[in-house]
Scaffold this active site. Structure first.
Site, short mmCIF file in Angstrom:
data_model
loop_
_atom_site.label_atom_id
_atom_site.label_comp_id
_atom_site.label_asym_id
_atom_site.label_seq_id
_atom_site.Cartn_x
_atom_site.Cartn_y
_atom_site.Cartn_z
N ARG A 7 47.30 47.98 45.06
CA ARG A 7 45.96 47.58 44.64
C ARG A 7 45.40 46.52 45.59
NH1 ARG A 7 46.82 43.99 40.26
NH2 ARG A 7 44.62 44.08 39.72
N ASN A 63 40.71 43.92 36.06
CA ASN A 63 39.73 43.27 35.20
C ASN A 63 38.85 44.30 34.46
OD1 ASN A 63 39.57 40.52 34.82
ND2 ASN A 63 37.47 40.48 35.58
N CYS A 90 38.65 44.62 41.42
CA CYS A 90 39.92 45.09 42.01
C CYS A 90 39.87 46.61 42.16
CB CYS A 90 41.11 44.82 41.11
SG CYS A 90 41.26 43.15 40.51
C1 LIG Z 1 41.57 38.17 37.66
C2 LIG Z 1 42.47 39.33 38.07
C3 LIG Z 1 41.60 40.54 38.23
C4 LIG Z 1 40.79 40.42 39.48
C5 LIG Z 1 39.38 40.71 39.21
O1 LIG Z 1 39.03 41.79 38.80
N1 LIG Z 1 38.53 39.70 39.44
C6 LIG Z 1 37.13 39.81 39.23
C7 LIG Z 1 36.62 38.76 38.29
S1 LIG Z 1 35.06 39.19 37.75
O2 LIG Z 1 35.18 40.17 36.67
O3 LIG Z 1 34.32 39.73 38.91
O4 LIG Z 1 34.44 37.94 37.26
C8 LIG Z 1 43.56 39.63 37.04
C9 LIG Z 1 44.42 40.83 37.44
C10 LIG Z 1 45.80 40.57 36.82
C11 LIG Z 1 45.61 39.33 35.98
C12 LIG Z 1 46.84 38.50 35.56
C13 LIG Z 1 47.81 39.39 34.81
C14 LIG Z 1 49.02 38.60 34.31
C15 LIG Z 1 48.58 37.42 33.42
C16 LIG Z 1 48.05 37.93 32.10
C17 LIG Z 1 47.71 36.75 31.18
O5 LIG Z 1 47.22 37.25 29.97
C18 LIG Z 1 46.64 35.90 31.84
C19 LIG Z 1 47.10 35.39 33.17
C20 LIG Z 1 47.56 36.50 34.14
C21 LIG Z 1 48.30 35.78 35.30
C22 LIG Z 1 46.38 37.35 34.67
C23 LIG Z 1 45.34 36.48 35.41
C24 LIG Z 1 44.15 37.34 35.92
O6 LIG Z 1 43.40 37.80 34.85
C25 LIG Z 1 44.60 38.53 36.78
C26 LIG Z 1 45.17 37.96 38.07
#
Ligand SMILES: C[C@H](CCC(=O)NCCS(=O)(=O)O)[C@H]1CC[C@H]2[C@@H]3CC[C@@H]4C[C@H](O)CC[C@]4(C)[C@H]3C[C@H](O)[C@]12C
Length: 324
Positions: A16, A79, A2
């Site tokens: 973002r 992340n 992100c």
């Molecule tokens: C995954 C996303 C980051 C995107 C990213 O960077 N993707 C690369 C993956 S990779 O590293 O390349 O493999 C992040 C960013 C914000 C996050 C939410 C925050 C609220 C909530 C917090 C709770 O505790 C858990 C569930 C929850 C809905 C979270 C889910 C998920 O974690 C979200 C969507």
């Protein structure tokens, strides 16, 4: 992966890219002032600042990814795998879980300076939201119109960094991300002047050569440099239209196109949405991977003294404006 961004013209804008291979059914979610915010280990906030942002609503609770409050303070979680380290409960601190962090900060504070003070006694406590939503490894950018900080809970404790660039991506830790910019100090928006050798002749054969060496890949370290260069050199008018267009162009410089990053066989990371909140007006704009038309939700059109969440599903699918 992100990228988070803070940008000021006449108004302040914060948003973002959310890059992922799937979606959690996020909606543009408004939390009004009297929605009771309960916390697992800290005192509830019966009333608080109203908040608008992107969230998954689970069991009636807004799990915000990025948000802005009615005072213009903003925050996004990105992340931070392998590095994020959440702690056991600490008796002498305010214990807030990572999923409560955005509501707790945006519910109470107006400026980054106030947040800095509150962070001195904060402990990010390791408690899952639920079995379906265990904790994610995150770090955060928190911005008001003049200042940004990065907050990282790592093995050594809670780290708070000044973030003069107003950009956050993912790994590595923010001190290393910032240091890495030193390697790019020679980049320029202007044509290059050579120090290479007096004995050779060089030709500036193209525009843009001053920034040759600017990374173009999609790794988080490269996106940090690319977004930093693009933002720090950004020039835009200060109208709403010019500002949000420029903001989305900066995010576009580090967006992910399907096919370029395979995360598991046949699964590709894409920029699911790009957001841009006018933090002075409380208007949350966004585009999605397949909808380049900007959609917007204005928090002040809601009853901010209410107690129920308002959720707007994302408008997805290309909105083509046919002209004949
Ligand atoms: C995954 C996303 C980051 C995107 C990213 O960077 N993707 C690369 C993956 S990779 O590293 O390349 O493999 C992040 C960013 C914000 C996050 C939410 C925050 C609220 C909530 C917090 C709770 O505790 C858990 C569930 C929850 C809905 C979270 C889910 C998920 O974690 C979200 C969507």
């Amino acid at each position: 992966m992100c990228t988070g961004l803070s940008y000021t013209t006449r108004d302040h804008y914060f948003g973002r890219n959310l890059d992922l291979e799937f979606s959690y059914n996020e909606t543009v979610t408004i939390t009004p002032r009297n929605f009771p915010f309960e916390f697992r280990k800290a005192a509830a906030l019966a009333t608080h600042h109203a908040i608008i942002g992107m969230a998954t609503i689970a069991d009636g609770y807004p799990l915000y990814y990025d948000a802005t409050n009615e005072k213009g303070l903003s925050m996004a979680g990105l992340n931070f795998p392998e590095n994020a380290d959440y702690k056991p409960e600490a008796v002498d601190k305010t214990n807030i879980t990572p999923f409560e962090f955005i509501p707790w900060i945006l519910g109470q504070f107006e400026t980054v300076d106030e947040v800095r003070a509150a962070l001195l006694s904060l402990n990010l406590v390791k408690i899952d939201f639920s079995d379906t939503f265990p904790l994610s490894p995150l770090h955060w950018i928190i911005s008001d119109r003049t200042t940004s900080i990065t907050v990282e809970s790592v093995k050594d404790g809670l780290r708070v960094y000044d973030n003069p660039v107003g950009v956050l991506t993912n790994n590595p830790t923010f001190d290393i991300q910032s240091f890495n910019l030193n390697n790019y100090m020679h980049l320029s928006r202007n044509p290059p002047e050579t120090n290479f050798s007096d004995e050779l002749e060089f030709d500036v054969y193209s525009r843009g050569m001053g920034a040759i060496g600017l990374p173009g890949d999609l790794s988080s370290a490269s996106r940090f440099v690319k977004a930093a260069f693009t933002k720090m050199n950004s020039v835009s008018g200060d109208s709403e239209s010019e500002s949000i267009s420029q903001f989305l162009q900066i995010l576009g410089s580090v967006a992910q196109q399907r096919g370029c990053v395979e995360v598991s066989p046949g699964k590709y990371e894409i920029t699911i949405y790009s957001s841009c909140c006018n933090t002075d007006k409380g208007v949350y704009y966004y585009t999605t991977y397949e909808n380049s038309q900007v959609s917007g939700v204005d928090m002040h059109k809601e009853d901010l003294d209410g107690n129920a969440l308002a959720a707007y599903p994302l408008v997805k699918g290309q909105q083509v404006h046919m002209q004949n």
